[in-house]
Design a protein around this motif. Structure first.
Motif, PDB file in Angstrom:
ATOM      1  N   TYR A 129      52.419  36.333  26.484  1.00 21.25           N
ATOM      2  CA  TYR A 129      52.277  35.247  27.456  1.00 21.25           C
ATOM      3  C   TYR A 129      50.872  34.668  27.397  1.00 21.25           C
ATOM      4  O   TYR A 129      49.887  35.399  27.302  1.00 21.25           O
ATOM      5  CB  TYR A 129      52.553  35.751  28.871  1.00 21.25           C
ATOM      6  N   LYS A 130      50.809  33.358  27.464  1.00 22.62           N
ATOM      7  CA  LYS A 130      49.547  32.637  27.519  1.00 22.62           C
ATOM      8  C   LYS A 130      49.488  31.853  28.829  1.00 22.62           C
ATOM      9  O   LYS A 130      50.465  31.229  29.227  1.00 22.62           O
ATOM     10  CB  LYS A 130      49.407  31.672  26.334  1.00 22.62           C
ATOM     11  N   ARG A 161      46.702  31.379  40.267  1.00 24.46           N
ATOM     12  CA  ARG A 161      45.847  31.004  39.149  1.00 24.46           C
ATOM     13  C   ARG A 161      46.543  31.388  37.851  1.00 24.46           C
ATOM     14  O   ARG A 161      47.594  32.040  37.857  1.00 24.46           O
ATOM     15  CB  ARG A 161      44.482  31.694  39.253  1.00 24.46           C
ATOM     16  N   ASN A 162      45.959  30.975  36.736  1.00 28.12           N
ATOM     17  CA  ASN A 162      46.479  31.329  35.419  1.00 28.12           C
ATOM     18  C   ASN A 162      45.757  32.564  34.889  1.00 28.12           C
ATOM     19  O   ASN A 162      44.547  32.560  34.724  1.00 28.12           O
ATOM     20  CB  ASN A 162      46.276  30.184  34.420  1.00 28.12           C
ATOM     21  N   ALA A 163      46.519  33.649  34.667  1.00 29.61           N
ATOM     22  CA  ALA A 163      45.962  34.771  33.926  1.00 29.61           C
ATOM     23  C   ALA A 163      45.866  34.351  32.470  1.00 29.61           C
ATOM     24  O   ALA A 163      46.678  33.571  31.982  1.00 29.61           O
ATOM     25  CB  ALA A 163      46.867  36.006  34.076  1.00 29.61           C
ATOM     26  N   ALA A 164      44.859  34.846  31.770  1.00 29.83           N
ATOM     27  CA  ALA A 164      44.660  34.378  30.399  1.00 29.83           C
ATOM     28  C   ALA A 164      45.803  34.821  29.487  1.00 29.83           C
ATOM     29  O   ALA A 164      46.475  34.002  28.874  1.00 29.83           O
ATOM     30  CB  ALA A 164      43.313  34.875  29.869  1.00 29.83           C
ATOM     31  N   ASP A 165      46.040  36.112  29.368  1.00 32.81           N
ATOM     32  CA  ASP A 165      47.038  36.628  28.439  1.00 32.81           C
ATOM     33  C   ASP A 165      47.691  37.872  29.018  1.00 32.81           C
ATOM     34  O   ASP A 165      47.072  38.633  29.765  1.00 32.81           O
ATOM     35  CB  ASP A 165      46.407  36.997  27.091  1.00 32.81           C
ATOM     36  N   ALA A 166      48.952  38.102  28.611  1.00 28.75           N
ATOM     37  CA  ALA A 166      49.660  39.324  28.954  1.00 28.75           C
ATOM     38  C   ALA A 166      50.666  39.625  27.858  1.00 28.75           C
ATOM     39  O   ALA A 166      51.146  38.714  27.173  1.00 28.75           O
ATOM     40  CB  ALA A 166      50.363  39.201  30.307  1.00 28.75           C
ATOM     41  N   ILE A 172      53.751  46.942  29.763  1.00 29.22           N
ATOM     42  CA  ILE A 172      53.320  45.582  30.083  1.00 29.22           C
ATOM     43  C   ILE A 172      51.919  45.620  30.699  1.00 29.22           C
ATOM     44  O   ILE A 172      51.661  46.357  31.656  1.00 29.22           O
ATOM     45  CB  ILE A 172      54.324  44.889  31.029  1.00 29.22           C
ATOM     46  N   LYS A 173      51.017  44.831  30.103  1.00 24.62           N
ATOM     47  CA  LYS A 173      49.633  44.808  30.550  1.00 24.62           C
ATOM     48  C   LYS A 173      49.073  43.390  30.490  1.00 24.62           C
ATOM     49  O   LYS A 173      49.530  42.556  29.711  1.00 24.62           O
ATOM     50  CB  LYS A 173      48.772  45.724  29.666  1.00 24.62           C
TER      51      LYS A 173
END
Length: 732
Positions: free
Chosen positions: A538-539, A556-561, A589-590
């Motif tokens: 995920y981006k 907000r937008n988390a950077a990556d997962a 999942i992190k």
């Protein structure tokens, strides 16, 4: 009810199932002649499961998607009344209720409940219509045919906000022959009350058939409110109805109309707070005299047309309209002190139109192509906060208007380039525009972080979501390798009193997934095993979380997962009377990188706003292991009587329920056991059944958050305890 009695009842049901199965097996193995073997073997084969996961009817075992399918009839018979209760039946699926709006998670990813304007990362579709808001389906199931849980991005065909998966609900259609059903379930332990469902279906003319389904539910709740006269919470009353008409002017055409109205009233809530170090219980203490309610109503209308032309080509049109409005008030500090009260509400409508053409299915080259238009408006998303704490005595009033216009075109083509190999490719292009206006005012003395500035936002985005699947078919088995991309449009922050113009707009979310799987028919179709291993990246993951320091929701937008894992499902006919169903999932999942997130829990940190990069931490509310197992019994016991039964177990490993990973929110792994035993007529014209849910009486919660204005307390959304009831079903 005595726990030992519950255990004895569960053991008795299991023994009864085993006892009924053994004689049949012995007779088959010792007495069946060679001439009887083939019919006997055929009767033990599993029924084919048909799905519309790729917008046309296909066998589940032919679809290169990790999918879990639940029969609506089985869910109703087992007392599974809504999406939230399905969490215990489908691994890697979580349905999270909340004070704001319910949220769905697949493989650990979803859209949190704190932002009332959020559209989900898990798309919900009912009879082909996209339902982008949780309140559009906030009532119980009604006359559902099946529910398909499609794991992983579904952007190419479903498109609208399916970056982590989709839930596809199909309701029953009218029958040409008359049929009627009346089901009443009375619950006498746990969440006391009753559910009532009635269905009438049949032909009206030689070309027109109709179906009417009505549902009513009145339940008393499962949490004792010690501050309000020992009143049970949350008390719910739901009423709904659906009319379905099917018109078939000729063999090549069919038009289906569905109209669904619903109204619900809720008194009280399921949120409760407990000081750190104390055990949770099914109690809550709210401000005496404060009226907590959640009242709403809505309507869903759909018109579907299927028209065959040429040599097997089909034109499909789906027109839809949906609306709802609601108002909710709750004690937001979940304590007897009159510190914090909130109100939420919304008035919403949407209209959509889809048109597509599908090719014949009996060619080596098949295809589907279509276009989709969607318009939605939230005329008023309101949030009121009332504070009387320390020096503060005031009110904040926020109201948001939001308009969304989305247009997309899509196509998918498949080619069988040999008897064993097949390749499928798809692509959807989506163009979306959103406008949002946020007005905030306050009165009295309120915290300085409760801003009064107006906010304005506009979003114009485009997304292209491809997918490709390679399949290898050998005998009764299918192996596949799949790549898919999904996307979710950006949006605006609602409900927050602290957000500024810079943070009002969040950007789009994207996902890309690689999956390998197998669907295996075993033992001459007496068993089916489905396997999948996946990784999804995920981006700009959109995250809505509660900030207990600011007492506000922040999106907000988390950077990556990254979400990766393994899923397995097995169904097997053990004999003519007994069927096993089991599924299991492992999930890792992190957050890979999440700068600017709310700080994780630290008892030594001084009070005040705090942000940090929480990359490397596990996403909350996503169990590492989840599994279900069930035995179903269906056996005649005389010429006129039939015995049915089910015993099932659902396991979830330990998780943190709070986004801050607060130790108080950690929930240890648990197993819940459900059971059902019924007796009825061989012709299924009547049945009486005893049903039980969570028979081990596990005390669990679906999520948690820091209690407002109390740094030493955690608040939880408490799940139902043991629930036992009696169900009567009449059919004609």
């Amino acid at each position: 009810m005595n726990t030992n009695k519950i255990w004895l009842a569960g053991v008795a049901i299991g023994a009864l199932m085993a006892g009924w199965s053994l004689p049949t097996h012995a007779q088959t193995s010792s007495n069946a002649s060679d001439n009887e073997a083939e019919p006997q073997q055929a009767s033990l084969q599993l029924e084919e499961v048909v799905v519309t996961a790729r917008k046309r009817e296909e066998r589940l075992k032919d679809v290169p998607i990790s999918a879990n399918v639940q029969s609506g009839a089985e869910l109703a018979a087992n007392g599974v009344a809504n999406l939230e209760q399905m969490t215990n039946y489908v691994p890697n699926l979580t349905i999270q209720p909340s004070p704001g709006t319910p949220s769905m998670y697949i493989r650990g990813i979803g859209s949190g409940p704190s932002n009332l304007a959020f559209e989900p990362s898990v798309g919900l579709f009912m009879d082909g219509l996209y339902m982008g808001r949780g309140r559009q389906t906030s009532t119980d199931f009604l006359d559902v045919g099946r529910i398909e849980v499609l794991r992983g991005p579904q952007g190419a065909l479903f498109g609208k906000n399916t970056s982590s998966g989709a839930v596809n609900i199909t309701t029953n259609v009218p029958t040409s022959e008359f049929e009627g059903m009346l089901r009443s379930t009375g619950y006498f332990d746990g969440d006391e009350g009753f559910d009532l469902t009635g269905v009438v279906s049949g032909g009206l003319t030689d070309k027109l058939a109709g179906r009417i389904a009505l549902g009513y539910s009145n339940r008393d709740g499962w949490i004792r409110n010690t501050s309000n006269g020992d009143k049970q919470n949350p008390k719910r009353e739901n009423v709904q109805g659906r009319v379905t008409l099917a018109y078939q002017p000729n063999d090549a055409s069919e038009i289906i109309f569905r109209g669904h109205l619903f109204d619900y009233q809720t008194d009280g809530d399921y949120m409760s707070s407990f000081p750190f170090g104390t055990e949770r219980s099914l109690t809550r203490a709210t401000t005496p005299g404060l009226d907590e309610f959640d009242d709403g109503n809505g309507a869903n209308f759909g018109l579907t047309g299927n028209f065959e032309f040429g040599d097997g080509y089909t034109l499909t049109t789906i027109s839809g309209y949906s609306s709802f409005e609601y108002l909710k008030q709750l004690d937001s500090d979940w304590s007897p002190d009159p510190f914090f009260k909130s109100q939420f509400g919304e008035s919403f409508w949407q209209a959509s139109q889809e048109i597509r053409v599908t090719s014949p299915v009996d060619n080596a080259f098949t295809w589907i192509a279509g276009a989709y238009f969607h318009r939605a408006e939230s005329d008023e998303i309101i949030t009121r906060s009332f504070i009387t704490f320390g020096p503060f005595d005031g009110t904040s009033f926020r109201i948001m208007d939001q308009q969304t216009t989305s247009v997309s075109v899509y196509g998918q083509a498949a080619y069988d380039f040999s008897e064993n190999w097949k390749i499928t490719g798809g692509l959807r292009g989506t163009f979306e525009k959103k406008n949002g206006f946020y007005d905030r005012t306050s009165a009295g003395v309120v915290p300085g972080t409760w801003l009064e500035t107006d906010l304005v936002g506009e979003i114009e985005e485009e997304a292209f979501d491809p997918s490709v699947q390679l399949q290898y078919l050998t005998g009764p088995s299918m192996f596949y390798l799949s790549y898919a991309k999904g996307s979710k449009a950006g949006g605006f922050v609602s409900a927050s009193s602290v957000v500024t113009q810079d943070g009002f707009v969040y950007s789009d979310e994207t996902s890309s997934s690689l999956e390998a799987g197998a669907k295996l028919d075993l033992f001459d179709r007496r068993a089916q095993l489905n396997l999948a291993v996946f990784q999804t990246d995920y981006k700009n993951l959109q995250v809505a979380a509660w900030d207990p320091i600011a007492n506000a929701a922040i999106t907000r937008n988390a950077a990556d997962a990254t979400s990766r894992g393994v899923e397995a499902e097995l169904m097997a006919r053990l004999n003519e009377s007994l069927t096993f169903r089991g599924s299991a999932a492992y999930l890792d999942i992190k957050y890979d990188d999440f700068p600017g997130a709310n700080c994780l829990y630290d008892p030594n940190r001084l009070p005040g706003p705090c942000l940090e990069n929480i990359g490397g931490t596990r996403v909350p509310r996503a169990p590492e292991w989840s599994a279900t197992a069930a035995l179903d019994l269906d056996r005649p016991i005389s010429e006129n009587l039939n015995l049915t039964g089910r015993i099932s177990a659902s396991y979830r490993s330990g998780i943190f329920l709070d986004d801050t990973l607060a130790p108080a929110s950690y929930q240890s792994g648990f197993t819940k056991i459900d059971a059902r035993i019924g007796i009825g007529g061989v012709g299924e014209d009547w049945e009486v059944a005893l049903i039980g849910q969570n028979l081990t009486n596990e005390l669990t919660a679906s999520h948690a958050l820091g209690t407002p204005f109390n740094a030493t307390s955690e608040s939880y959304a408490l799940d139902k305890p043991r629930v036992v009831g009696v169900q009567l079903t009449l059919r004609r």
